[in-house]
Design an enzyme around this catalytic site. Sequence first.
Site, PDB file in Angstrom:
ATOM      1  CE  LYS A  66      34.302  13.130 -10.950  1.00 47.71           C
ATOM      2  NZ  LYS A  66      34.764  11.449 -11.595  1.00 47.71           N
TER       3      LYS A  66
HETATM    4  C1  E4P Z   1      37.164  10.883 -14.023  1.00 49.54           C
HETATM    5  O1  E4P Z   1      36.631  11.712 -12.251  1.00 49.54           O
HETATM    6  C2  E4P Z   1      36.272  10.680 -14.466  1.00 49.54           C
HETATM    7  O2  E4P Z   1      34.983  10.778 -15.299  1.00 49.54           O
HETATM    8  C3  E4P Z   1      36.762   9.929 -16.077  1.00 49.54           C
HETATM    9  O3  E4P Z   1      38.142  10.138 -16.007  1.00 49.54           O
HETATM   10  C4  E4P Z   1      36.417  10.060 -17.298  1.00 49.54           C
HETATM   11  O4  E4P Z   1      37.211   9.004 -17.565  1.00 49.54           O
HETATM   12  P1  E4P Z   1      36.319   7.974 -19.236  1.00 49.54           P
HETATM   13  O5  E4P Z   1      36.371   8.925 -20.567  1.00 49.54           O
HETATM   14  O6  E4P Z   1      37.611   7.214 -19.394  1.00 49.54           O
HETATM   15  O7  E4P Z   1      35.215   7.702 -18.665  1.00 49.54           O
END
Ligand code: E4P
Length: 224
Positions: free
Chosen positions: A89
């Site tokens: 990521k």
């Molecule tokens: C996933 O890949 C993201 O990091 C995550 O969905 C972020 O979610 P949030 O906005 O609830 O922290």
Amino acid sequence: MKFFIDTADLAEIQEAGEMGVLDGVTTNPSLMKIAAEREGKPLDFHEHIAKICDMVPGDVSAEVTAVDFDGIMEQGRTLAAIRDNVVVKVPLILDGIKAINALAQEGIRSNCTLCFSPTQALLAAKAGAAYISPFLGRLDDISSDGMTLLQEIIEIYDNFGYTTEVLAASIRHPMHVVQSALLGAHVATMPLGVIKKLLVHPLTDIGLAKFMNDWETFKQHQSG
Ligand code: E4P
């Protein structure tokens, strides 16, 4: 549509896995922090990602914390070496886009994260990201419209046949899942709480209670 769970908590991954609906996992540094707090002890990041990878058949996103090209590349290669189902990521910044391109040339798949605009998504696809993660809930949180962004990304990718998979992220509630599915997002990543809410309907509970009650009455009237 693939369902990913948005957590680094092993118990939550186990529970979603038992439902038979889990296609993968997304983690991020904040989710790692929460997992360590819940376990009440420091976690080794790479060992923890390995454990997650062994629990699910599909892709597991593990996020780099470097923000410079060389650092992202070094961390990305290390993460990708943990298991075949690791997806690196990478944040949607200039060095991140460069790294996504370089990682792709090494055969390392990436999930381009923190996407908040269609132009960012276009760059991620052109650079060769395996996934693009538009953050729906965080846009809604600031009175913007996450679903409009998702729709625009899907339309742009369809126009040009980009193979980057659209991963609806930052999902807060079941309607985010319904709307993402209607728009044709390839993946929705969501917390365990949202996965569980997908099955809830009061008429199901009312109907089941009546069936159980009537069954008890029927048994009292059975002959023999
Ligand atoms: C996933 O890949 C993201 O990091 C995550 O969905 C972020 O979610 P949030 O906005 O609830 O922290």
